[in-house]
Design a protein around this motif. Structure first.
Motif, PDB file in Angstrom:
ATOM      1  N   PHE A  96       0.634  -1.339  -0.006  1.00 25.53           N
ATOM      2  CA  PHE A  96       0.149  -0.243   0.448  1.00 25.53           C
ATOM      3  C   PHE A  96       0.857   1.085   0.220  1.00 25.53           C
ATOM      4  O   PHE A  96       1.833   1.820   1.041  1.00 25.53           O
ATOM      5  N   VAL A 106      -7.740   5.350   1.874  1.00 26.11           N
ATOM      6  CA  VAL A 106      -9.104   3.880   2.173  1.00 26.11           C
ATOM      7  C   VAL A 106      -9.534   4.007   3.259  1.00 26.11           C
ATOM      8  O   VAL A 106      -9.992   4.110   4.232  1.00 26.11           O
ATOM      9  N   HIS A 109     -13.545  -0.206   6.287  1.00 23.88           N
ATOM     10  CA  HIS A 109     -14.163  -1.701   5.856  1.00 23.88           C
ATOM     11  C   HIS A 109     -13.679  -2.600   6.587  1.00 23.88           C
ATOM     12  O   HIS A 109     -12.630  -2.085   7.528  1.00 23.88           O
ATOM     13  N   ASP A 111     -11.523  -6.594   6.329  1.00 25.17           N
ATOM     14  CA  ASP A 111     -10.670  -6.917   5.230  1.00 25.17           C
ATOM     15  C   ASP A 111     -11.657  -8.200   4.459  1.00 25.17           C
ATOM     16  O   ASP A 111     -11.634  -8.232   3.345  1.00 25.17           O
ATOM     17  N   TRP A 127       0.562  -5.605   8.224  1.00 25.11           N
ATOM     18  CA  TRP A 127       1.370  -4.498   8.161  1.00 25.11           C
ATOM     19  C   TRP A 127       1.907  -3.773   8.872  1.00 25.11           C
ATOM     20  O   TRP A 127       2.641  -3.408   9.251  1.00 25.11           O
ATOM     21  N   MET A 140      -3.049   4.446   9.158  1.00 25.67           N
ATOM     22  CA  MET A 140      -4.494   3.416   9.609  1.00 25.67           C
ATOM     23  C   MET A 140      -4.850   3.807  10.716  1.00 25.67           C
ATOM     24  O   MET A 140      -3.999   3.910  11.908  1.00 25.67           O
ATOM     25  N   HIS A 191      -4.089  -5.968  12.288  1.00 21.55           N
ATOM     26  CA  HIS A 191      -5.754  -6.422  12.838  1.00 21.55           C
ATOM     27  C   HIS A 191      -6.297  -7.143  12.392  1.00 21.55           C
ATOM     28  O   HIS A 191      -5.511  -8.526  11.330  1.00 21.55           O
ATOM     29  N   HIS A 197     -10.943  -0.622   9.601  1.00 19.98           N
ATOM     30  CA  HIS A 197      -9.552   0.184   9.906  1.00 19.98           C
ATOM     31  C   HIS A 197      -9.923   1.181   8.400  1.00 19.98           C
ATOM     32  O   HIS A 197     -10.294   0.791   7.322  1.00 19.98           O
ATOM     33  N   SER A 199      -7.633   5.022   6.587  1.00 21.10           N
ATOM     34  CA  SER A 199      -5.984   5.622   6.289  1.00 21.10           C
ATOM     35  C   SER A 199      -6.851   6.591   5.362  1.00 21.10           C
ATOM     36  O   SER A 199      -6.972   6.622   5.367  1.00 21.10           O
ATOM     37  N   ARG A 208       4.301   6.796   1.584  1.00 19.69           N
ATOM     38  CA  ARG A 208       3.889   6.133   2.521  1.00 19.69           C
ATOM     39  C   ARG A 208       4.193   5.073   2.543  1.00 19.69           C
ATOM     40  O   ARG A 208       3.592   4.938   1.233  1.00 19.69           O
ATOM     41  N   ALA A 212       1.322  -5.174   3.552  1.00 13.94           N
ATOM     42  CA  ALA A 212       0.616  -6.572   4.041  1.00 13.94           C
ATOM     43  C   ALA A 212       0.468  -7.494   3.708  1.00 13.94           C
ATOM     44  O   ALA A 212       0.428  -8.128   2.561  1.00 13.94           O
ATOM     45  N   ARG A 214      -1.468 -10.843   4.518  1.00 18.17           N
ATOM     46  CA  ARG A 214      -2.520 -11.599   5.178  1.00 18.17           C
ATOM     47  C   ARG A 214      -2.225 -13.305   6.003  1.00 18.17           C
ATOM     48  O   ARG A 214      -2.219 -14.346   4.813  1.00 18.17           O
TER      49      ARG A 214
HETATM   50  O1  LIG Z   1      -1.930   1.388   4.144  1.00 18.05           O
HETATM   51  C1  LIG Z   1      -3.947   1.707   4.338  1.00 18.05           C
HETATM   52  O2  LIG Z   1      -4.248   1.909   4.518  1.00 18.05           O
HETATM   53  C2  LIG Z   1      -4.553   0.623   4.399  1.00 18.05           C
HETATM   54  C3  LIG Z   1      -4.516  -1.248   3.937  1.00 18.05           C
HETATM   55  C4  LIG Z   1      -5.699  -2.169   4.479  1.00 18.05           C
HETATM   56  O3  LIG Z   1      -6.976  -1.040   4.820  1.00 18.05           O
HETATM   57  C5  LIG Z   1      -5.128  -3.313   5.019  1.00 18.05           C
HETATM   58  O4  LIG Z   1      -4.017  -3.926   4.905  1.00 18.05           O
HETATM   59  O5  LIG Z   1      -5.990  -3.895   5.151  1.00 18.05           O
END
Ligand SMILES: O=C(O)CCC(=O)C(=O)O
Length: 294
Positions: A96, A106, A109, A111, A127, A140, A191, A197, A199, A208, A212, A214
């Motif tokens: 991101f 962002v 939401h 995920d 993250w 975030m 998270h 969350h 941003s 920036r 991330a 998962r």
């Molecule tokens: O990088 C961001 O600001 C959001 C990242 C995000 O929504 C996520 O990693 O689930």
């Protein structure tokens, strides 16, 4: 479990997120950031018919060895193991990136809304900050405790400025309760897949950059099948513990940067996961929208 790990686990269970955990050394951050910026400078056209942005946006670990390697980092995995148990898979690795002065944001939401995993507790995102991800840089924000409810309704906005695939957003968020999760380079936040969350814009002078990862357990698909949401196929890279026996197409990891066999696998995964992601959407859902902006 040592004291710090116990606190991390109890904070995560209570709030649905934790921020400011050590993940990578300054040297590892520099190497990774230099590598990413070298790819941007020299391989922006990507490979196999996809621009580089596409690989940064989803499943980068399938074709870029350096991203797969971070997903296997023992320090990160120790923390994830304390939350999800000993058998772990990396489902996706994504970058991101918000350029300084970019209008990208962002929206609020959860995920796992469109990931075909039901309402599982067995998905956690690590993250990792590869730059100074301060409040000013658009770190975030999280709503503490929001993971304790189920999935809530999201409206698709398909907004140009939104880094999410459908620009999906939760209408009813108690913003006043939001907590920022600023990160120094090399720190990570974790998270829960149902934690609300979002941003904001990057108003700092530097890019920036966040990675991330998962993580899921092998059982995610079984739970989702019980809810009727598991896709026919799903792919993930085993990173710790036992290799799952059924239900998963396991990825060994890239054979080299943009190896033709991995590019072909990338396309199969993209096709399969796009169907799950787009289910119920009124517009086309690009898998995914570009994640960088100047
Ligand atoms: O990088 C961001 O600001 C959001 C990242 C995000 O929504 C996520 O990693 O689930």
């Amino acid at each position: 479990m040592d004291h710090d790990m116990t606190t991390t686990v109890s904070d995560f269970r209570k709030n649905g997120f934790v921020a400011g955990l050590p993940a990578l050394s300054a040297e590892q951050v520099k190497t990774l950031r230099d590598f990413i910026e070298d790819l941007e400078a020299n391989h922006a056209e990507g490979a196999g018919g996809h621009r580089l942005d596409q690989f940064f946006r989803v499943n980068g670990h399938v074709v870029i060895p350096q991203l797969a390697e971070v997903a296997r980092n023992p320090q990160i995995l120790d923390v994830i193991e304390s939350l999800l148990g000993p058998d772990l898979l990396a489902w996706s690795v994504e970058l991101f990136i918000k350029e300084p002065g970019s209008t990208k944001t962002v929206s609020w939401h959860q995920d796992i809304t469109y990931w075909g995993m039901g309402e599982t507790d067995d998905e956690v995102t690590a993250w990792i900050a590869l730059s100074d991800v301060s409040v000013e840089a658009g770190c975030m924000r999280f709503i503490p405790g929001s993971h304790k409810g189920g999935l809530v309704e999201h409206n698709d906005t398909f907004s140009e400025d939104n880094l999410l695939s459908r620009g999906q957003e939760i209408a009813d968020v108690r913003e006043a309760e939001a907590v920022h999760g600023p990160l120094k380079p090399g720190e990570m936040s974790l998270h829960h897949g149902r934690c609300f969350h979002a941003s904001g814009q990057n108003k700092s002078a530097d890019r920036r950059i966040g990675m991330a990862i998962r993580y899921v357990t092998p059982g995610v698909r079984d739970h989702a099948a019980g809810h009727g949401t598991a896709p026919e196929h799903d792919w993930a890279m085993p990173v710790r513990g036992e290799t799952p026996r059924g239900g998963w197409d396991c990825i060994a990891g890239p054979r080299g940067l943009f190896h033709p066999a991995d590019l072909a696998l990338y396309d199969r995964i993209l096709e399969g996961q796009s169907k799950t992601l787009a289910a119920g959407a009124e517009n086309d859902v690009g898998m995914y929208a570009t994640n960088t902006a100047s």
